[in-house]
Design a protein around this motif. Structure first.
Motif, short mmCIF file in Angstrom:
data_model
loop_
_atom_site.label_atom_id
_atom_site.label_comp_id
_atom_site.label_asym_id
_atom_site.label_seq_id
_atom_site.Cartn_x
_atom_site.Cartn_y
_atom_site.Cartn_z
N SER A 14 0.82 -1.20 0.00
CA SER A 14 0.00 0.00 0.00
C SER A 14 0.86 1.25 0.00
N SER A 15 2.01 1.19 0.66
CA SER A 15 2.92 2.34 0.63
C SER A 15 3.40 2.59 -0.78
N TYR A 16 3.71 1.52 -1.50
CA TYR A 16 4.13 1.65 -2.90
C TYR A 16 3.03 2.30 -3.70
N GLU A 17 1.80 1.82 -3.54
CA GLU A 17 0.68 2.37 -4.30
C GLU A 17 0.51 3.86 -4.05
N TYR A 18 0.68 4.28 -2.81
CA TYR A 18 0.43 5.66 -2.44
C TYR A 18 1.48 6.62 -2.97
N LEU A 19 2.75 6.19 -2.95
CA LEU A 19 3.84 7.12 -3.23
C LEU A 19 4.63 6.82 -4.49
N ALA A 20 4.47 5.63 -5.09
CA ALA A 20 5.35 5.24 -6.18
C ALA A 20 5.26 6.17 -7.38
N ALA A 21 4.04 6.55 -7.75
CA ALA A 21 3.90 7.39 -8.95
C ALA A 21 4.60 8.73 -8.77
N LEU A 22 4.41 9.35 -7.60
CA LEU A 22 5.07 10.63 -7.33
C LEU A 22 6.58 10.43 -7.22
N THR A 23 7.00 9.39 -6.51
CA THR A 23 8.43 9.14 -6.37
C THR A 23 9.08 8.90 -7.72
N GLU A 24 8.40 8.21 -8.61
CA GLU A 24 8.92 7.95 -9.95
C GLU A 24 9.06 9.23 -10.75
N LYS A 25 8.11 10.15 -10.57
CA LYS A 25 8.19 11.42 -11.29
C LYS A 25 9.45 12.19 -10.93
N VAL A 26 9.85 12.15 -9.67
CA VAL A 26 11.00 12.94 -9.25
C VAL A 26 12.29 12.14 -9.18
N GLY A 27 12.19 10.81 -9.04
CA GLY A 27 13.38 9.99 -8.88
C GLY A 27 13.67 9.05 -10.02
N GLY A 28 12.83 9.09 -11.08
CA GLY A 28 13.06 8.23 -12.23
C GLY A 28 12.36 6.90 -12.12
N PRO A 29 12.07 6.25 -13.25
CA PRO A 29 11.28 5.02 -13.26
C PRO A 29 11.99 3.80 -12.70
N ASP A 30 13.32 3.84 -12.56
CA ASP A 30 14.03 2.67 -12.04
C ASP A 30 13.85 2.51 -10.54
N LEU A 31 13.50 3.59 -9.84
CA LEU A 31 13.21 3.56 -8.40
C LEU A 31 14.39 3.04 -7.58
N HIS A 32 15.61 3.47 -7.96
CA HIS A 32 16.78 3.20 -7.13
C HIS A 32 17.80 4.31 -7.35
N TYR A 33 18.90 4.27 -6.61
CA TYR A 33 19.94 5.29 -6.72
C TYR A 33 20.45 5.41 -8.16
N GLY A 34 21.01 6.59 -8.45
CA GLY A 34 21.75 6.77 -9.68
C GLY A 34 23.24 6.66 -9.42
N TYR A 35 23.99 6.54 -10.51
CA TYR A 35 25.45 6.40 -10.42
C TYR A 35 26.07 7.52 -11.26
N TRP A 36 26.73 8.47 -10.57
CA TRP A 36 27.39 9.59 -11.23
C TRP A 36 28.90 9.46 -11.06
N SER A 37 29.66 10.02 -12.01
CA SER A 37 31.12 9.96 -11.90
C SER A 37 31.62 10.87 -10.79
N GLY A 38 30.84 11.90 -10.43
CA GLY A 38 31.21 12.83 -9.38
C GLY A 38 30.27 14.02 -9.39
N PRO A 39 30.51 15.01 -8.54
CA PRO A 39 29.60 16.17 -8.41
C PRO A 39 29.43 16.95 -9.71
N GLU A 40 30.42 16.92 -10.59
CA GLU A 40 30.33 17.68 -11.84
C GLU A 40 29.58 16.93 -12.93
N ASP A 41 29.29 15.69 -12.72
CA ASP A 41 28.56 14.89 -13.70
C ASP A 41 27.09 15.34 -13.70
N ARG A 42 26.63 15.91 -14.79
CA ARG A 42 25.25 16.41 -14.85
C ARG A 42 24.32 15.46 -15.60
#
Length: 280
Positions: A14-42
């Motif tokens: 139920s928590s997934y149902e309530y927040l997943a759509a909004l979380t996906e909008k701001v955090g991407g459809p993969d729903l996990h961390y991203g991997y950047w080379s460093g702070p300058e990686d845009r």
């Protein structure tokens, strides 16, 4: 760090149902961390999360003819990527039927619908015989469980010599009461049971029949994630509020903001394998 008693499957769903759509909008459809080379990686959040998926798949070393288990697959993006990248057959499990339906649709869209099976079940009591799988990935679903029971059940369904890759948030410093207080909103929002130090995950893996292969600290690569999510949320605040309501937007923002203010949060990538001497 354990937050409270075990969450019921229905609570997580139920928590997934309530927040997943909004979380996906701001955090991407993969729903996990991203991997950047460093702070300058845009790189965009979507590019970075896909990159982390590729890192996990590389460590998985799955191939054509093998059977891979994705534990806590969510909407199925990584599971589909495994099938596309390796040619392996994938069984992806989760407790949320809506997420599984989205996974099935995504697999069909990507042309691997016959290679990826999405099934609803409890990861602590999987309906599969021993030695059913060649490899397993646990991509940020670990926080919904205590590590040892989860790893024990995964070990049970892996064949001798089977591989596991675990990517998970972790604590890099001793837990303080301030950290515990700040994490409460995040834990409640996503029905998190525990986030542990690296050594707890490693000890649990080794105690459940796995041989440790490697541990990599990913924190410098994943650290930009929450900041980028907050930037996107702020840019699209009006539209998100109109679509999901101010309460939901504020709740997600508060939970993520607290995570950004905790210097002791990190992420790790653990690889291991079951003993080839283990009886199936």
């Amino acid at each position: 760090m354990s937050s409270r008693s075990l969450p019921r499957i229905e609570d997580v769903s139920s928590s997934y149902e309530y927040l997943a759509a909004l979380t996906e909008k701001v955090g991407g459809p993969d729903l996990h961390y991203g991997y950047w080379s460093g702070p300058e990686d845009r790189s965009s959040i979507e590019e970075a999360t896909a990159r982390l998926t590729r890192v996990v798949i590389e460590r998985l070393r799955a191939g054509v003819g093998e059977h891979v288990l994705d534990v806590g697959c969510g909407n199925g993006r990584p599971a589909v990527a495994v099938a596309e990248t390796t040619g392996a057959r994938v069984t992806a499990i989760d407790v949320n039927e809506h997420a599984l339906e989205r996974g099935r649709a995504w697999a069909r869209e990507r042309g691997v619908g016959s290679s990826v099976s999405f099934e609803r079940c409890d990861a602590l009591a999987m309906p599969y015989p021993e030695a059913s799988f060649d490899a397993a990935l646990i991509l940020e679903s670990t926080p919904h469980f205590m590590p040892e029971p989860l790893f024990a059940e995964v070990a049970r369904v892996l064949r001798p010599g089977g591989r596991v890759v675990v990517e998970t948030p972790c604590l890099r410093v001793p837990l303080t009461e301030e950290m515990r207080s700040r994490l409460t909103t995040y834990f409640e929002m996503f029905q998190v049971l525990s986030i542990e130090p690296e050594e707890v995950y490693v000890e649990a893996l080794c105690a459940t029949g796995f041989e440790l292969e490697a541990v990599a600290d990913l924190t410098e690569h994943t650290e930009p994630f929450y900041g980028r999510v907050l930037e996107r949320l702020d840019r699209h605040r009006d539209g998100l509020t109109a679509e999901y309501g101010a309460e939901a937007v504020e709740r997600v923002e508060s939970g993520i903001l607290n995570c950004t203010e905790i210097s002791g949060m990190g992420s790790i990538l653990i690889t291991g394998s079951t003993s080839v001497l283990r009886s199936p």
